[in-house]
Design a protein around this motif. Structure first.
Motif, PDB file in Angstrom:
ATOM      1  N   THR A 134       3.476   0.241   2.886  1.00 45.99           N
ATOM      2  CA  THR A 134       3.143  -0.736   3.907  1.00 45.99           C
ATOM      3  C   THR A 134       2.893  -2.068   3.225  1.00 45.99           C
ATOM      4  OG1 THR A 134       2.056   1.007   5.192  1.00 45.99           O
ATOM      5  CG2 THR A 134       1.640  -1.273   5.858  1.00 45.99           C
TER       6      THR A 134
ATOM      7  N   ASP B  71       0.862  -1.175   0.000  1.00 47.51           N
ATOM      8  CA  ASP B  71       0.000   0.000   0.000  1.00 47.51           C
ATOM      9  C   ASP B  71       0.900   1.227   0.000  1.00 47.51           C
ATOM     10  OD1 ASP B  71      -1.757   2.057   0.435  1.00 47.51           O
ATOM     11  OD2 ASP B  71      -2.603   1.261   2.289  1.00 47.51           O
TER      12      ASP B  71
ATOM     13  N   TYR C  40       1.490  -5.825   3.223  1.00 48.16           N
ATOM     14  CA  TYR C  40       0.514  -6.707   3.870  1.00 48.16           C
ATOM     15  C   TYR C  40       0.716  -8.133   3.372  1.00 48.16           C
ATOM     16  CZ  TYR C  40      -2.095  -2.524   5.299  1.00 48.16           C
ATOM     17  OH  TYR C  40      -2.476  -1.325   5.867  1.00 48.16           O
TER      18      TYR C  40
ATOM     19  N   TYR D 155       1.222  -6.792   8.828  1.00 53.04           N
ATOM     20  CA  TYR D 155       1.681  -5.729   7.939  1.00 53.04           C
ATOM     21  C   TYR D 155       2.944  -5.102   8.514  1.00 53.04           C
ATOM     22  CZ  TYR D 155      -0.750  -2.525  11.176  1.00 53.04           C
ATOM     23  OH  TYR D 155      -1.177  -1.842  12.281  1.00 53.04           O
ATOM     24  N   THR D 156       3.819  -4.626   7.598  1.00 51.04           N
ATOM     25  CA  THR D 156       5.123  -4.084   7.979  1.00 51.04           C
ATOM     26  C   THR D 156       5.422  -2.865   7.125  1.00 51.04           C
ATOM     27  OG1 THR D 156       5.848  -6.379   8.348  1.00 51.04           O
ATOM     28  CG2 THR D 156       7.538  -4.675   8.368  1.00 51.04           C
ATOM     29  N   TYR D 157       6.029  -1.863   7.721  1.00 53.04           N
ATOM     30  CA  TYR D 157       6.395  -0.653   6.991  1.00 53.04           C
ATOM     31  C   TYR D 157       7.729  -0.860   6.275  1.00 53.04           C
ATOM     32  CZ  TYR D 157       2.742   1.511   9.836  1.00 53.04           C
ATOM     33  OH  TYR D 157       1.544   1.812  10.437  1.00 53.04           O
TER      34      TYR D 157
ATOM     35  N   SER E  93       0.521   4.542   5.017  1.00 50.87           N
ATOM     36  CA  SER E  93      -0.071   4.374   6.347  1.00 50.87           C
ATOM     37  C   SER E  93      -0.759   3.022   6.425  1.00 50.87           C
ATOM     38  CB  SER E  93      -1.074   5.500   6.627  1.00 50.87           C
ATOM     39  OG  SER E  93      -2.119   5.483   5.671  1.00 50.87           O
ATOM     40  N   SER E  94      -1.175   2.639   7.604  1.00 54.36           N
ATOM     41  CA  SER E  94      -1.893   1.381   7.771  1.00 54.36           C
ATOM     42  C   SER E  94      -3.387   1.649   7.739  1.00 54.36           C
ATOM     43  CB  SER E  94      -1.504   0.709   9.086  1.00 54.36           C
ATOM     44  OG  SER E  94      -1.854   1.526  10.184  1.00 54.36           O
ATOM     45  N   ARG E  95      -4.126   0.643   7.345  1.00 55.11           N
ATOM     46  CA  ARG E  95      -5.575   0.741   7.308  1.00 55.11           C
ATOM     47  C   ARG E  95      -6.166  -0.591   7.737  1.00 55.11           C
ATOM     48  NH1 ARG E  95      -7.069   1.983   1.207  1.00 55.11           N
ATOM     49  NH2 ARG E  95      -4.912   2.642   0.879  1.00 55.11           N
ATOM     50  N   THR E  96      -7.457  -0.596   8.022  1.00 55.39           N
ATOM     51  CA  THR E  96      -8.143  -1.835   8.372  1.00 55.39           C
ATOM     52  C   THR E  96      -8.441  -2.594   7.087  1.00 55.39           C
ATOM     53  OG1 THR E  96      -9.154  -0.838  10.319  1.00 55.39           O
ATOM     54  CG2 THR E  96     -10.156  -2.851   9.482  1.00 55.39           C
TER      55      THR E  96
ATOM     56  N   GLU F 250     -11.469  -2.859   2.540  1.00 53.06           N
ATOM     57  CA  GLU F 250     -11.119  -2.092   3.733  1.00 53.06           C
ATOM     58  C   GLU F 250     -12.338  -1.750   4.574  1.00 53.06           C
ATOM     59  OE1 GLU F 250      -9.510   1.790   3.176  1.00 53.06           O
ATOM     60  OE2 GLU F 250     -10.609   2.161   1.324  1.00 53.06           O
TER      61      GLU F 250
ATOM     62  N   THR G 275      10.062  -5.788   2.303  1.00 52.78           N
ATOM     63  CA  THR G 275      10.008  -4.454   2.905  1.00 52.78           C
ATOM     64  C   THR G 275      11.203  -3.569   2.582  1.00 52.78           C
ATOM     65  OG1 THR G 275      10.970  -5.382   4.937  1.00 52.78           O
ATOM     66  CG2 THR G 275       8.562  -5.188   4.840  1.00 52.78           C
TER      67      THR G 275
END
Length: 419
Positions: free
Chosen positions: A116, A64, A118, A105-107, A68-71, A141, A304
């Motif tokens: 990010t 992504d 997933y 998930y990892t940045y 940022s992270s999202r649901t 999402e 990553t």
């Protein structure tokens, strides 16, 4: 006026192609979602098929680029051989929950492009199929299935038949130098088949490409619990050509197909120009049958620490832009013909485009769409040869007596270069 009309017609063609993209096909529905990988964990970029109630798993990974992270939620839905919904209740084809959330998930680390990553593996303790067959994996999402991020096709097989197949030159004399004909026999003694002509269907795909696949609904003939498919008019595929490729596993030096690499606030990769390849004779080249592999040669974890680059392609199609438009396709973009894969014509007489791609090895090819007929031609710029090395996937579907769904009961992988 003529150019305006051609642009309008081209826009209509693209719009109709996009509308044909359904949630039951491989697709990405947000521009910030990139580098979608989906394969059996036994081998990177392999066919996403698993055995029912086995230890097999598939892995889904994607980036992504919003940073940022999202649901992110996901579910799977059972489909028939034509990839239409089986219209079953989730309780009929799922063993546990109907949906789950992606918590893994990892940045990104040390990259110009922030993202990010997933990842999930299936089946797992929350989502596991109960029936064999085709499944569409839907990723969305905020618990809202209408807010799709991506979809992937998953194959779950419960092997009950055996398949014997081979590849020959076309029976059509005019096509013998270009086409590959797949003949095969399905042994179904272990199944309760009431009508062999309607209860079993076989899909044949070349290099996992559904758009060029053939669904065999009726066998040539039936003998001793065997279905034989060898009619002279069926499963005759264009051999096409080996895929083009480039390698950006490292951004520190130029590889075989890379002309220049620029690094500033972003990575830019200029590839060598591509010529048309519709030559009289076949040339042996190594390829990965359209696949791509994410890999960072200078990092520790490609998921990553592999960076993104703006990759520039140029093609000498030797055709005027008024005649048509080339598109660049491969597994990396689901072979989609849309504005993202469309190439533009420049003043130097070449077609060009640039794509934002993650480090790795990529196969690709060019297809031509005629302005006059709107027909898609994937051999005009690439060539078409019987000698081309291809993989064929054979999938056998069976509808049990009285059931409302089709099951996947057989799978075979056939390679033209291996007996």
């Amino acid at each position: 006026m003529k150019n305006a009309l051609l642009l309008f017609i081209g826009a209509l063609f693209i719009a109709s192609n996009l509308n044909a993209q359904t949630p039951y096909a491989n697709g990405v529905y947000r521009h910030e979602i990139k580098s979608v990988e989906f394969y059996n964990t036994s081998k990177q970029s392999s066919f996403p098929i698993i055995g029912l109630n086995s230890t097999d798993q598939v892995v889904l990974g994607f980036d992504d680029l919003s940073g940022s992270s999202r649901t992110v939620n996901y579910t799977i839905e059972h489909c028939d051989a034509n990839w239409n919904s089986s219209r079953l209740s989730p309780a009929e084809y799922l063993q546990s929950f109907t949906e789950d959330r992606i918590f893994d998930y990892t940045y990104s680390s040390g990259t110009f492009q922030k993202y990010t990553h997933y990842e999930i593996k299936l089946p797992n303790q929350n989502i596991a199929p109960k029936l064999p067959g085709n499944y569409i994996l839907k990723v969305y999402e905020n618990n809202d299935p209408t807010r799709l991020l991506l979809t992937r096709r998953l194959y779950v097989v419960n092997s009950k038949v055996s398949i014997a197949a081979n590849v020959l030159a076309s029976n059509n004399v005019a096509l013998r130098r270009t086409n590959q004909k797949v003949n095969f026999t399905v042994q179904y003694a272990g199944l309760n088949v009431q009508n062999p002509n309607t209860d079993l269907r076989v899909m044949v795909m070349q290099n996992t490409r559904p758009e060029t696949g053939r669904l065999n609904a009726t066998p040539t003939y039936v003998r001793n619990n065997q279905l034989v498919y060898n009619d002279v008019t069926i499963n005759d595929f264009a051999g096409r050509n080996e895929f083009r490729h480039f390698d950006i596993r490292t951004l520190k030096l130029n590889s075989e197909r890379v002309a220049r690499i620029y690094k500033d606030t972003a990575n830019t990769v200029m590839l060598l120009g591509d010529p048309p390849r519709d030559l009289p004779n076949y040339t042996l080249l190594y390829d990965n049958d359209g696949k791509f592999f994410i890999y960072n040669q200078d990092g520790r974890d490609s998921r990553t620490d592999a960076d993104y680059a703006h990759v520039y392609f140029s093609l000498a199609a030797n055709r005027p832009p008024d005649d048509g438009t080339p598109y660049i396709i491969g597994q990396f973009n689901d072979y989609k013909i849309d504005e993202n894969s469309r190439m533009e014509f420049d003043s130097r007489g070449r077609f060009y485009t640039h794509l934002l791609l993650k480090q790795g090895v990529y196969d690709y090819q060019y297809i031509w769409v005629s302005n006059a007929t709107k027909k898609i031609d994937d051999t005009l710029l690439e060539g078409n040869y019987f000698e081309t090395e291809n993989e064929y996937q054979l999938l056998v579907y069976y509808r049990p007596p009285g059931s409302r769904w089709e099951e996947l009961v057989g799978y075979s992988l056939l390679n033209t270069a291996k007996p």
